[in-house]
Every structure is written in structure tokens, then in C-alpha cells.
Design an enzyme around this catalytic site. Sequence first.
Site, mmCIF file in Angstrom:
data_model
loop_
_atom_site.group_PDB
_atom_site.id
_atom_site.type_symbol
_atom_site.label_atom_id
_atom_site.label_comp_id
_atom_site.label_asym_id
_atom_site.label_seq_id
_atom_site.Cartn_x
_atom_site.Cartn_y
_atom_site.Cartn_z
ATOM 1 N N GLY A 186 4.120 -4.167 4.087
ATOM 2 C CA GLY A 186 4.336 -5.561 3.708
ATOM 3 C C GLY A 186 3.934 -6.570 4.768
ATOM 4 O O GLY A 186 3.196 -7.522 4.499
ATOM 5 N N ASP A 241 -2.048 -1.440 10.735
ATOM 6 C CA ASP A 241 -2.288 -1.401 9.288
ATOM 7 C C ASP A 241 -3.058 -2.623 8.795
ATOM 8 O O ASP A 241 -3.591 -2.618 7.682
ATOM 9 C CB ASP A 241 -0.961 -1.296 8.523
ATOM 10 C CG ASP A 241 -0.371 0.103 8.566
ATOM 11 O OD1 ASP A 241 -1.035 1.016 9.089
ATOM 12 O OD2 ASP A 241 0.765 0.278 8.077
ATOM 13 N N LYS A 246 0.851 -1.199 0.000
ATOM 14 C CA LYS A 246 0.000 0.000 0.000
ATOM 15 C C LYS A 246 0.878 1.237 0.000
ATOM 16 O O LYS A 246 2.044 1.204 0.402
ATOM 17 C CB LYS A 246 -0.933 0.014 1.214
ATOM 18 C CG LYS A 246 -0.235 0.057 2.577
ATOM 19 C CD LYS A 246 0.178 1.436 3.060
ATOM 20 C CE LYS A 246 0.843 1.377 4.425
ATOM 21 N NZ LYS A 246 1.542 2.642 4.780
ATOM 22 N N SER A 295 1.952 -6.233 7.345
ATOM 23 C CA SER A 295 0.510 -6.183 7.605
ATOM 24 C C SER A 295 -0.274 -6.838 6.475
ATOM 25 O O SER A 295 -1.246 -7.566 6.712
ATOM 26 C CB SER A 295 0.059 -4.723 7.770
ATOM 27 O OG SER A 295 0.694 -4.126 8.881
#
Length: 288
Positions: free
Chosen positions: A101, A136, A12, A103
Site C-alpha cells: 500500500g 517495492d 499487489k 509503495s
Amino acid sequence: MIDEICVKAFAKVNFGLNVLPKRDDGFHCIESIFQTVDLFDTLRLSFIEEKICIVECPSMKLPEKNTITNAYEAFCSLTGNTRGVKVILEKGIPSGGGLGGGSSDAAAFIRGMEKLCNVELSIEQYDQIAEKTGSDVFFFMHCDKNGSGCALVSGRGEVVQNIKGRSDLWLLVIFPGVHSSTKEAYDLVDEAFKKGRKNISPEFSDYEFIYNKSIQEWTFINTFTPVIADKYKKIRDAIGALKKTGCRYAEMSGSGSTVFGVFTSKEQADLAYNSLAETWCCKLVSTI
């Protein structure tokens, strides 16, 4: 029942990340838009005899307790699962770069376990898993079944409002080779707050409206960027390099240290990549 499955865990980026002053409980509230991009880790899950979660990652050494093992324990607690699982984790997302990454891996693992165990968890159960795994993780658990999504995220990260994501954005992502821990980033922000440093951010209620405007009109800020860039010259230089390509919006993702520039033209993004690839470790990705 299937015995093995392969799932993707997408990275993200943060479009805007306003960090509010520390709360009485020691945590910070944030205001941000999270969106997934087509940079991903791959997880291969298979059942094993022991009731344990074993995670093997060929490219890096993971701590014995990690987001995936935490997610496994939460999943078993909620579902009564008694089967053990082995996870082969292939990293495509740089670790510790503000791209979520770990999460995303946890959320992808849960999606894989749902299919392996033929169960379907509720949104409330997803949130219970995220609560035990990481802030996250809430966002990634609210993504679609393929692991992609876009959302307004607030609170400590647990307040997630899904919105329609843009699919017309190309991002040139630079990995400056600098590691700044989340703790260090928040400590630097707290120090800046104490010194009276303020960053002017748009109202959170306007985030979605701004996000859908032309990139030239974006007024998002990342509270972490000035304090991290003050300390690490490579991050300043990376943002400067992106802006020199004509990029209209260049920022750091999360608490760093990954830096990205946003383009609405694949051709412009390709030109920017070609001009920077010899100097910087970078990759061209798109929003999904």
C-alpha cells in the site's frame, strides 16, 4: 494547468517470493512475481501555497516522513517543482499487510504530480524516485499509467521485468488481524537460514512459465510463510481455511500478514467467500 486530481493506488500480491540469504551489505535479494489487484487506496492531490507536501489520512495516523513525502522530495529534486501539494489519502489497502500500500501510494502520487505539473518522467527518473522511496516502489513505478501491472521482480526489488499479467484470476484475501513487521519477518528468515532450514523454490527463470500454467501446477513458495506461520497461529489457520474450500494455491503475500487463495472461477471464489466471510475478515478481488 489543472489544480486538483484524484488517482488510485492499487495493491499487489506476490505469486512466489523466494528470499535469498543476506548479502554482505545486510540486504536480501528476492525472486518474485508481483501483480496488481483491484483493491486500492485513493489519493486526492491539490496545490497549496507553501512549498511542502502535506498528507492527511482520516483513517490512520501517518508518520510525518512517509513514502508520499519522500516521493514529493525526489520529484521536486528531479523536476525543479516549487509548488506545494496537499494529499488526502483514503485507505482501502490494509496497512502493513504485505500488499504494498505505502509503495503504491508513492507511485500513484508521482503519476498525479506528472499530470498536475504537466511533465512526463522517464523510466530512469522513476527508478531514481524509487531508490529514494522504497524497494517495492520500483515495481509500481514500472506499472502502466493507470497503476496496474505484472512483473518479474528480483534484486532488492529494483530489477523489474514487465510480463503479460493474467486477468482470469480471482483472489480471496484474508486479513488475519496479525501484524508482523518486515524487520521481524527478515529476522525470522535469517534465523531459519542459520539453523539450516531450506525452502525448495522453482528456478527464477521458470517463474513466468509456471505462472501461465494451471493453478494446480503452481510450485511457487513464499520463504516468509513457514517462519511467520510458525509464530502466528492465525496465519496458519487462515491458510488452512482457504485450502479447505478447495483452493489450489494459498499463500501469504509479501512478508505478511495478508493471506490469499487463488481461483480461476468466479463462482468457486464466491462460494469460498460465502463459506469464510462469517469467520474471517476477507475480501474478494481480481487481478488487473
